[in-house]
Design a protein around this motif. Structure first.
Motif, mmCIF file in Angstrom:
data_model
loop_
_atom_site.group_PDB
_atom_site.id
_atom_site.type_symbol
_atom_site.label_atom_id
_atom_site.label_comp_id
_atom_site.label_asym_id
_atom_site.label_seq_id
_atom_site.Cartn_x
_atom_site.Cartn_y
_atom_site.Cartn_z
ATOM 1 N N ILE A 34 77.156 -14.296 47.379
ATOM 2 C CA ILE A 34 77.283 -15.759 47.318
ATOM 3 C C ILE A 34 76.091 -16.349 46.577
ATOM 4 O O ILE A 34 76.247 -17.249 45.737
ATOM 5 C CB ILE A 34 77.376 -16.345 48.742
ATOM 6 C CG1 ILE A 34 78.674 -15.921 49.417
ATOM 7 C CG2 ILE A 34 77.274 -17.875 48.705
ATOM 8 C CD1 ILE A 34 78.771 -16.333 50.869
ATOM 9 N N ARG A 35 74.926 -15.859 46.873
ATOM 10 C CA ARG A 35 73.706 -16.354 46.226
ATOM 11 C C ARG A 35 73.733 -16.123 44.719
ATOM 12 O O ARG A 35 73.274 -16.966 43.943
ATOM 13 C CB ARG A 35 72.503 -15.645 46.842
ATOM 14 C CG ARG A 35 71.153 -16.154 46.377
ATOM 15 C CD ARG A 35 70.093 -15.206 46.882
ATOM 16 N NE ARG A 35 68.756 -15.735 46.750
ATOM 17 C CZ ARG A 35 67.661 -15.001 46.893
ATOM 18 N NH1 ARG A 35 67.767 -13.719 47.200
ATOM 19 N NH2 ARG A 35 66.471 -15.545 46.754
ATOM 20 N N ALA A 36 74.297 -14.973 44.314
ATOM 21 C CA ALA A 36 74.359 -14.636 42.898
ATOM 22 C C ALA A 36 75.569 -15.253 42.207
ATOM 23 O O ALA A 36 75.724 -15.124 40.988
ATOM 24 C CB ALA A 36 74.384 -13.125 42.724
ATOM 25 N N GLY A 37 76.451 -15.923 42.975
ATOM 26 C CA GLY A 37 77.630 -16.537 42.398
ATOM 27 C C GLY A 37 78.677 -15.541 41.962
ATOM 28 O O GLY A 37 79.439 -15.785 41.028
ATOM 29 N N ARG A 38 78.724 -14.410 42.646
ATOM 30 C CA ARG A 38 79.670 -13.353 42.289
ATOM 31 C C ARG A 38 80.641 -13.117 43.440
ATOM 32 O O ARG A 38 80.326 -13.347 44.595
ATOM 33 C CB ARG A 38 78.910 -12.057 41.974
ATOM 34 C CG ARG A 38 77.967 -12.187 40.781
ATOM 35 C CD ARG A 38 76.941 -11.070 40.761
ATOM 36 N NE ARG A 38 77.571 -9.747 40.741
ATOM 37 C CZ ARG A 38 76.889 -8.613 40.848
ATOM 38 N NH1 ARG A 38 75.575 -8.647 41.027
ATOM 39 N NH2 ARG A 38 77.529 -7.462 40.802
ATOM 40 N N GLY A 39 81.844 -12.652 43.084
ATOM 41 C CA GLY A 39 82.825 -12.326 44.105
ATOM 42 C C GLY A 39 83.586 -13.548 44.594
ATOM 43 O O GLY A 39 83.315 -14.692 44.199
ATOM 44 N N VAL A 77 75.079 -2.976 63.488
ATOM 45 C CA VAL A 77 74.470 -2.551 62.222
ATOM 46 C C VAL A 77 75.398 -2.827 61.051
ATOM 47 O O VAL A 77 74.971 -3.356 60.008
ATOM 48 C CB VAL A 77 74.096 -1.057 62.290
ATOM 49 C CG1 VAL A 77 73.620 -0.566 60.926
ATOM 50 C CG2 VAL A 77 73.016 -0.818 63.342
ATOM 51 N N LEU A 78 76.680 -2.477 61.195
ATOM 52 C CA LEU A 78 77.631 -2.695 60.101
ATOM 53 C C LEU A 78 77.791 -4.182 59.788
ATOM 54 O O LEU A 78 77.880 -4.577 58.613
ATOM 55 C CB LEU A 78 78.989 -2.088 60.457
ATOM 56 C CG LEU A 78 79.076 -0.565 60.397
ATOM 57 C CD1 LEU A 78 80.433 -0.083 60.900
ATOM 58 C CD2 LEU A 78 78.837 -0.061 58.968
ATOM 59 N N THR A 79 77.822 -5.008 60.825
ATOM 60 C CA THR A 79 77.951 -6.454 60.613
ATOM 61 C C THR A 79 76.761 -7.001 59.846
ATOM 62 O O THR A 79 76.914 -7.804 58.909
ATOM 63 C CB THR A 79 78.076 -7.185 61.959
ATOM 64 O OG1 THR A 79 79.259 -6.744 62.619
ATOM 65 C CG2 THR A 79 78.145 -8.691 61.759
ATOM 66 N N ARG A 138 74.770 -9.197 54.889
ATOM 67 C CA ARG A 138 73.747 -9.292 53.841
ATOM 68 C C ARG A 138 74.345 -9.083 52.457
ATOM 69 O O ARG A 138 73.942 -9.735 51.484
ATOM 70 C CB ARG A 138 72.637 -8.277 54.109
ATOM 71 C CG ARG A 138 71.660 -8.722 55.180
ATOM 72 C CD ARG A 138 70.747 -9.804 54.672
ATOM 73 N NE ARG A 138 70.034 -10.485 55.757
ATOM 74 C CZ ARG A 138 68.999 -11.306 55.568
ATOM 75 N NH1 ARG A 138 68.575 -11.557 54.353
ATOM 76 N NH2 ARG A 138 68.437 -11.910 56.595
ATOM 77 N N VAL A 139 75.300 -8.178 52.337
ATOM 78 C CA VAL A 139 75.955 -7.968 51.039
ATOM 79 C C VAL A 139 76.696 -9.232 50.615
ATOM 80 O O VAL A 139 76.598 -9.683 49.462
ATOM 81 C CB VAL A 139 76.929 -6.774 51.114
ATOM 82 C CG1 VAL A 139 77.797 -6.712 49.850
ATOM 83 C CG2 VAL A 139 76.163 -5.467 51.276
#
Length: 257
Positions: A38-43, A25-27, A32-33
């Motif tokens: 990555i999709r939003a180009g953040r981090g 579950v944690l993985t 997903r986070v």
């Protein structure tokens, strides 16, 4: 309550399963986070590539699941080795099932409507493993007394009857209910007495010459899908993120305001 927790959750035989479920579950949640960032180009995160080839996380997931699975078999049921292998297997399973839709369709459908199948499979898997963890056994074997368990005929009859009930529910086009009925056979009774979904093997076989039954089945399926489509989409958006189509639709709506 404390005795129940110790007897059913942290007893040595179930601790590896608990660790595997927690890691699974944690993985999934952490993955997903990260993918949404990555999709939003953040981090600081980014896609993993090797020679221009995008390495999906299902690849390390398969490796970890294989290592954890074989390690668990080799290490036995108890001890630190079995616990470590359970965690490794849970991590690998989480990575694999997070891209279940990609494996199923052999296409990168992660952010499409088809990609929601990954979220559904993860939720179903976690729920079924959780039921086993708290004491349920497949096909109602846990409902048998010690005397009945000594009688192989009783055990075999119980398993066969419950298996046939689950198979009947599956033939009615209710795959999720069939899965849960394997763990909780009582659930199968609801699936058996209710109408089959249109296009299911049961409907094609038994509703072929019953137009009223076909019409009722179609209407019931329509109302059921309409009732649950909203909550299902909200849960999918919350766990898995919005699809590309939803983001495009939202952007166009904002542009026209």
């Amino acid at each position: 309550m404390g005795d129940w927790w110790q007897r059913n959750i942290i007893e040595p035989g179930k601790l590896p399963l608990l660790l595997a479920l927690a890691a699974f579950v944690l993985t999934f949640l952490i993955t997903r986070v990260i993918t949404r960032l990555i999709r939003a180009g953040r981090g600081p995160f980014g896609n993993v590539k090797a020679g221009g080839l995008h390495i999906h996380h299902v690849v390390p997931g398969i490796i970890l699941a294989v290592v954890g699975g074989f390690g668990a078999v080799a290490s036995g049921r108890h001890g630190f080795g079995s616990y470590a292998c359970a965690v490794v297997f849970g991590i690998g399973a989480g990575l694999v099932l997070d891209e279940f839709a990609l494996v199923l369709h052999l296409d990168d459908v992660y952010w499409s409507e088809a990609g929601r199948q990954s979220v559904e499979v993860v939720v179903l898997t976690a729920a079924l493993v959780g039921l086993v963890l708290v004491g349920f056994s497949p096909f109602g074997v846990n409902d048998l007394s010690d005397e009945e368990l000594q009688d192989r005929g009783s055990v075999l009859t119980t398993v066969v009857v419950n298996f046939l009930l689950a198979l009947g529910v599956l033939s009615k086009g209710k795959a999720k209910m069939a899965l849960f009925s394997v763990i909780i056979p009582f659930v199968a009774l609801f699936g058996i007495i209710r109408l089959a979904r249109p296009g299911s093997p049961w409907a094609r076989r038994f509703y072929r010459r019953r137009p009223r039954a076909r019409a009722r089945a179609t209407l019931r399926a329509y109302h059921h899908d309409r009732r649950w489509s909203g909550p299902s989409r909200v849960l999918g958006d919350w766990l898995g993120g919005k699809t590309d189509a939803e983001l495009t639709e939202a952007a166009e709506a904002a542009h026209h305001r």
